[in-house]
Design an enzyme around this catalytic site. Sequence first.
Site: not given
Length: 352
Positions: A137, A188, A221, A245, A249
């Site tokens: 970001y 990751k 994942d 983020d 959700d």
Amino acid sequence: MKKRVGVIPGDGIGPEVIGEAVKVIEAASQAFGVELELTRFDWGAEKYLREGITLPDGAVEMFQKEYDAILAGAFGDPRVKDNKHAHDILLGLRFRLDLYVNLRPVKLLDEKLTPLKGRTMTDIDFVIFRENTEGAYVNVGGVFKTGTKDEIAVQEEIHTRHGVERIIRAAFDYAREHKRKRVTLVDKANVMRYGHDLWQRTFFELAQGYPEIEVSHQFVDSMALLMVLNPDQWDVVVTNNMFGDILSDLGAALTGGLGLAPSGNIHPGRVSLFEPVHGTAPALAGKNVANPIGATLTAAMMLEYLGYRQAALAIEAAVVSAIHAGAVTQDLRGSLSTTEAGDAIAVRVRDR
Ligand code: ATP
């Protein structure tokens, strides 16, 4: 001593849901002697279109010097194509107040709200610590040969030892304080071999200072899969800005949808900003149909941050009771308007 709170309702459904959250805060103030002074700011699309002002000069310094917390709605408007005002106000405050913790609880309040078959409230109750000032970001990168067949786009992730260390420490401190058993790092590192390896090294190093807390690690994942299959495995999850983020959700989906999810943008010990996870939901705006629970639970989080734990717990209990009674908006298969749903919570806080 009175705590000072800046209230920025913003755009879309922001003013409607924040209006209800303020109503509930006022009920809690009466019931629990919470001493807050709320000051409203009209920053948002209207002001920007009218006066060209997004985040006024001196606003950041004002909050730093004079305020304890900020309660914000949502920002964004189809009339402002690049959403400059949303970027300046929300990201401006997040970055300039250095609100490095984005705390997003994933807590099921009623069995009927989860799409996961057979899961109960004890199965889905964890918190996500999303790093909030770095990662993907930071807007570092660029494009070359734009619009041609040879176009090249580079977008960097930035991870600093300082930034990674402080969010991981915040997650462990939270676990210790709230008697949570386990902290899980999500990254990751098998692909992002430099940036995310920094997270792993820092995580396992800091974990040594918290011997009573179990540590675990998941690639993102696999975490997405396991949040659905085994939601009961998680207590405190710490991750970078983008993965936080996305996973939060998914967390909102596990607990009833965006209309219910609260969040805090926190710099421990400093003025911090609390906002519902959802955005402006333009299709619902102005119709008195949006769910005020996300904003209301956000207000409860803010009260807890300000030291009013009893009031925060009472608001959460009132929300749970309203949901049990079916006193909710259409997104939760109820028939109440935004204001009626806010009343149903406020009255329960008063009659606790
Ligand atoms: P933005 O661009 O500001 O993020 P958006 O509409 O793209 O706005 P959200 O506001 O997060 O994204 O909402 C996505 C959808 O989720 C909405 O269209 C709506 O159906 C649902 N939703 C979000 N918040 C609420 C709420 N408070 N009450 C009911 N439904 C909601």
